[in-house]
Motif scaffolding. Structure first.
Motif, PDB file in Angstrom:
ATOM      1  N   TYR A   1       7.202  41.948  13.093  1.00 57.23           N
ATOM      2  CA  TYR A   1       6.693  42.923  14.054  1.00 57.23           C
ATOM      3  C   TYR A   1       5.353  42.508  14.640  1.00 57.23           C
ATOM      4  CZ  TYR A   1      10.110  46.485  12.587  1.00 57.23           C
ATOM      5  OH  TYR A   1      11.262  47.187  12.322  1.00 57.23           O
TER       6      TYR A   1
ATOM      7  N   THR B   1       1.697  50.572   8.528  1.00 58.40           N
ATOM      8  CA  THR B   1       3.116  50.558   8.188  1.00 58.40           C
ATOM      9  C   THR B   1       3.459  51.797   7.369  1.00 58.40           C
ATOM     10  OG1 THR B   1       2.757  49.373   6.107  1.00 58.40           O
ATOM     11  CG2 THR B   1       3.114  48.044   8.089  1.00 58.40           C
TER      12      THR B   1
ATOM     13  N   VAL C   1       8.379  42.418   7.522  1.00 61.49           N
ATOM     14  CA  VAL C   1       8.777  43.570   6.723  1.00 61.49           C
ATOM     15  C   VAL C   1       9.993  43.200   5.894  1.00 61.49           C
ATOM     16  CG1 VAL C   1       9.782  45.872   6.819  1.00 61.49           C
ATOM     17  CG2 VAL C   1       7.812  45.344   8.221  1.00 61.49           C
ATOM     18  N   SER C   2       9.830  43.179   4.572  1.00 63.55           N
ATOM     19  CA  SER C   2      10.930  42.919   3.639  1.00 63.55           C
ATOM     20  C   SER C   2      11.733  41.715   4.127  1.00 63.55           C
ATOM     21  CB  SER C   2      11.798  44.174   3.492  1.00 63.55           C
ATOM     22  OG  SER C   2      12.790  43.999   2.526  1.00 63.55           O
TER      23      SER C   2
ATOM     24  N   THR D   1       1.688  49.513   1.287  1.00 65.70           N
ATOM     25  CA  THR D   1       1.252  49.993   2.593  1.00 65.70           C
ATOM     26  C   THR D   1       0.229  49.024   3.155  1.00 65.70           C
ATOM     27  OG1 THR D   1       1.448  52.264   1.761  1.00 65.70           O
ATOM     28  CG2 THR D   1       0.376  51.988   3.883  1.00 65.70           C
TER      29      THR D   1
ATOM     30  N   SER E   1      10.184  48.283   1.205  1.00 67.85           N
ATOM     31  CA  SER E   1      10.989  47.693   2.281  1.00 67.85           C
ATOM     32  C   SER E   1      10.330  47.847   3.648  1.00 67.85           C
ATOM     33  CB  SER E   1      12.377  48.336   2.319  1.00 67.85           C
ATOM     34  OG  SER E   1      12.286  49.720   2.588  1.00 67.85           O
ATOM     35  N   THR E   2       9.111  48.429   3.710  1.00 70.04           N
ATOM     36  CA  THR E   2       8.471  48.680   5.009  1.00 70.04           C
ATOM     37  C   THR E   2       7.033  48.174   5.102  1.00 70.04           C
ATOM     38  OG1 THR E   2       7.824  50.885   4.238  1.00 70.04           O
ATOM     39  CG2 THR E   2       9.875  50.717   5.496  1.00 70.04           C
ATOM     40  N   TYR E   3       6.426  47.755   3.999  1.00 67.94           N
ATOM     41  CA  TYR E   3       5.030  47.326   4.061  1.00 67.94           C
ATOM     42  C   TYR E   3       4.913  45.943   4.708  1.00 67.94           C
ATOM     43  CZ  TYR E   3       5.441  43.990   0.154  1.00 67.94           C
ATOM     44  OH  TYR E   3       5.773  42.922  -0.638  1.00 67.94           O
TER      45      TYR E   3
ATOM     46  N   SER F   1       9.601  44.729  17.415  1.00 71.49           N
ATOM     47  CA  SER F   1      10.227  43.676  16.623  1.00 71.49           C
ATOM     48  C   SER F   1      10.359  42.389  17.426  1.00 71.49           C
ATOM     49  CB  SER F   1      11.607  44.125  16.145  1.00 71.49           C
ATOM     50  OG  SER F   1      12.255  43.077  15.448  1.00 71.49           O
TER      51      SER F   1
END
Length: 319
Positions: free
Chosen positions: A186, A151, A180-181, A125, A156-158, A204
């Motif tokens: 972003y 985040t 992100v991953s 995170t 897959s999102t941090y 994005s």
């Protein structure tokens, strides 16, 4: 590194094996074509990781944040232009795991506050928080508001390669960019009120993996726009195809300008490839453009170029 406006000095805070991975600082005096540095001085004798620093003009303080004993912590110091007297260490947050990376620290101009962000690599995170500086010399310290997650939590999102700058045009907020991953790069605005942080909606810039070390962000205080530079997809050695976009804000709503192709030099020819350029972008109000530094595909040679903004369009010099 940061710029001490009162003493007209550069301050470099670092940690490496030559100093047992303890935090150390050196002060730089700039002349026409050179910088002379003081002998590095250790701040405290503990191994740290993931450090960042900034200067707060209101309090005339150098502030460093890092991972110290598995937690994000901050320490502030008072400089006389040749040495820095450091105060007490303050814990930024006890939320999260024991391993942190991508620490950023920026001044909230006109206040006694600074804004921190970093990524918790244990729970995946990215967090941000606002701290208030007080005291001076050995009594200098900071107190921190409650952190918020920028985040979603998950591998897959941090946020990777997080960068942050203050949004001078809108005011009372910061802008973050991150990968992100293997999916997206972003940009997001985070508003500040007191020490309360409120995140906007991430936008994005590109649907692709960011690569190894390609993310840079800086703010154009003349045009009140930010510029993000990012790489996507490893294509030439360890380099990525690199791009840039202008960031505009209305409140905490991000609008991105048209994506531009980076123009650099690899092997003596114009190229869109660059390897590492984390934290390698700064705005020069004197020349009204950004100065950008990057490594080539072999990670052996460094280059410098410039990029300028007009409206929401950014244009690279042709080296």
């Amino acid at each position: 590194w940061c710029y001490d406006t009162v003493n007209d000095k550069l301050v470099l805070v670092f940690s490496n094996s030559a100093y047992s991975s303890y935090p150390a600082y050196t002060i730089g005096s700039v002349t026409t074509n050179a910088v002379s540095w003081t002998t590095p001085t250790v701040i405290f004798s503990r191994t740290i990781n993931a450090l960042g620093c900034c200067y707060n003009a209101t309090e005339d303080r150098i502030v460093m944040a890092c991972q110290d004993a598995s937690l994000p912590k901050a320490i502030s110091g008072t400089s006389d232009g040749s040495t820095i007297t450091w105060g007490s260490v303050a814990t930024i947050t006890t939320t999260g795991g024991s391993t942190w990376s991508f620490t950023n620290l920026v001044e909230w101009p006109g206040t006694s506050k600074v804004v921190w962000c970093a990524t918790d690599n244990t729970n995946y995170t990215t967090y941000t928080a606002c701290g208030t500086l007080s005291g001076s010399g050995a009594s200098a310290t900071s107190t921190w508001g409650t952190e918020i997650a920028v985040t979603a939590t998950g591998s897959s999102t941090y946020g990777r390669l997080v960068q942050m700058c203050y949004d001078h045009g809108t005011g009372d907020q910061v802008i973050l960019t991150y990968g992100v991953s293997t999916t997206n790069v972003y940009a997001v605005a985070v508003a500040i009120s007191g020490t309360t942080m409120t995140s906007g909606t991430p936008v994005s810039a590109i649907s692709a993996s960011m690569g190894q070390y390609p993310n840079a962000l800086a703010y154009d205080t003349d045009n009140n726009k930010a510029l993000m530079v990012y790489g996507a997809g490893v294509t030439s050695g360890n380099a990525t195809i690199s791009y840039s976009r202008v960031i505009s804000t209305t409140g905490s709503v991000i609008t991105l300008g048209t994506q531009a192709d980076f123009i650099g030099v690899v092997g003596g020819s114009p190229s869109q490839y660059a390897y590492g350029f984390l934290r390698a972008l700064t705005y020069s109000s004197h020349s009204s453009n950004f100065v950008f530094m990057y490594l080539n595909t072999t990670e052996e040679d460094g280059f410098v170029t410039t990029v300028s903004i007009s409206g929401t369009t950014n244009t690279w010099s042709d080296n």
